[in-house]
Design a protein around this motif. Structure first.
Motif, PDB file in Angstrom:
ATOM      1  N   HIS A 239       0.909  -1.161   0.005  1.00  0.00           N
ATOM      2  CA  HIS A 239       0.007  -0.080  -0.059  1.00  0.00           C
ATOM      3  C   HIS A 239       1.005   1.248   0.055  1.00  0.00           C
ATOM      4  O   HIS A 239       1.381   1.667   0.918  1.00  0.00           O
ATOM      5  N   HIS A 240       1.027   1.667  -1.111  1.00  0.00           N
ATOM      6  CA  HIS A 240       2.170   2.748  -1.434  1.00  0.00           C
ATOM      7  C   HIS A 240       1.939   4.300  -0.464  1.00  0.00           C
ATOM      8  O   HIS A 240       2.871   4.774   0.099  1.00  0.00           O
ATOM      9  N   GLU A 241       0.622   4.587  -0.426  1.00  0.00           N
ATOM     10  CA  GLU A 241       0.273   5.832   0.330  1.00  0.00           C
ATOM     11  C   GLU A 241       0.711   5.528   1.883  1.00  0.00           C
ATOM     12  O   GLU A 241       1.120   6.393   2.448  1.00  0.00           O
TER      13      GLU A 241
ATOM     14  N   ILE B 189       2.550   3.311   3.202  1.00  0.00           N
ATOM     15  CA  ILE B 189       4.311   3.286   3.218  1.00  0.00           C
ATOM     16  C   ILE B 189       4.806   4.727   3.411  1.00  0.00           C
ATOM     17  O   ILE B 189       5.678   4.890   3.974  1.00  0.00           O
ATOM     18  N   ARG B 190       4.340   5.446   2.257  1.00  0.00           N
ATOM     19  CA  ARG B 190       5.126   6.780   2.258  1.00  0.00           C
ATOM     20  C   ARG B 190       4.612   7.481   3.360  1.00  0.00           C
ATOM     21  O   ARG B 190       5.475   8.282   4.213  1.00  0.00           O
TER      22      ARG B 190
END
Ligand code: 4FN
Length: 250
Positions: A202-204, A206-207
């Motif tokens: 889940h890239h958001e 993780i960011r």
């Protein structure tokens, strides 16, 4: 970008700068590193480059004539329009920071002078040095390692030295925060697991996790960097909730 390093120990500088990323950057031509042995410009019989200080006191000083002859040889055939700066690595200098590295990266040529023994004759500084730069508050045996450090920090800002620009556009480093913790395989090591969010895809999330960790760590260990970051990144104001018209009530 070209670096010229004036030193009594060129092999020490070469040993550091010919390895790894900077070694590759030299081969590819992204940077050029030229080490000049000040001893080659000594004119006396025994190739002496040091002498005792006037007024007495302990130790030896690097004498002015060989250093200035070395400098003259470096700039002799330089193009007139070349943008260059002469830096003396010295504990008396302005502190070297990422901001200074950025500033230096805008030059065509950086000429670095390394001191040894008890330092250099003051007239060298008056004659050829534009600025003195220090890499930190500790006692060293010479300016060679500081010079290498400056070349390293400046070189990675030069086009073509790093594989991709993303590395230094990265939110964390570029913005002046410390880096979030990082993990690679294996997922489990000596009973310690990789934080699940990093495996989630889940890239958001993780960011957000990385930014949170970077902020946490910076606040704890380098409060002055944290304050500078917060001043440059004021928290986004929440959109004021639109007052409902009385007719919309209920
Ligand atoms: N150092 C201090 C005070 C007085 C002397 C020194 C010291 C190498 C030639 C300079 C040192 C530190 C950061 C060059 C240190 C640097 C040097 C540097 C350096 C031999 C004379 C000398 C108060 C800082 C501890 C030796 C403080 N950045 N003299 O180290 O070149 O660039």
């Amino acid at each position: 970008m070209k670096f010229d390093i004036m030193t009594l120990f060129p092999a020490m500088v070469r040993a550091v700068l010919d390895e790894s990323i900077l070694g590759r950057a030299q081969k590819s031509g992204a940077i050029e590193v030229c080490c000049h042995n000040i001893r080659d410009y000594a004119c006396n019989k025994h190739n002496n480059v040091d002498d005792t200080p006037f007024g007495g006191g302990m130790g030896m000083l690097m004498a002015a004539p060989p250093i200035c002859r070395c400098y003259d040889a470096i700039v002799e055939n330089a193009p007139k329009e070349e943008k260059r700066r002469v830096v003396y690595l010295s504990p008396k200098g302005r502190m070297f920071t990422q901001e200074v590295a950025k500033e230096f990266a805008s030059y065509d040529r950086l000429i670095l002078l390394c001191g040894h023994y008890e330092g250099i004759d003051q007239r060298v500084i008056e004659e050829i040095v534009d600025e003195e730069i220090s890499v930190g508050d500790y006692v060293l045996t010479g300016g060679e390692l500081p010079a290498c450090l400056v070349v390293d920090a400046v070189s990675r800002l030069v086009d073509g030295v790093l594989a991709d620009a993303v590395c230094y556009e990265e939110e964390s480093i570029a913005s002046g925060l410390l880096e979030y913790p990082q993990y690679t395989r294996p997922v489990s090591f000596r009973g310690k697991e990789v934080p699940p969010v990093l495996l989630s895809g889940h890239h958001e999330n993780i960011r957000r996790w990385r930014l949170e960790k970077a902020l946490e760590l910076t606040k704890e260990r380098r409060p002055e960097l944290y304050e500078a970051y917060m001043a440059a990144h004021p928290p986004k104001e929440k959109k004021a909730r639109r007052k409902k018209k009385p007719t919309e009530e209920a």
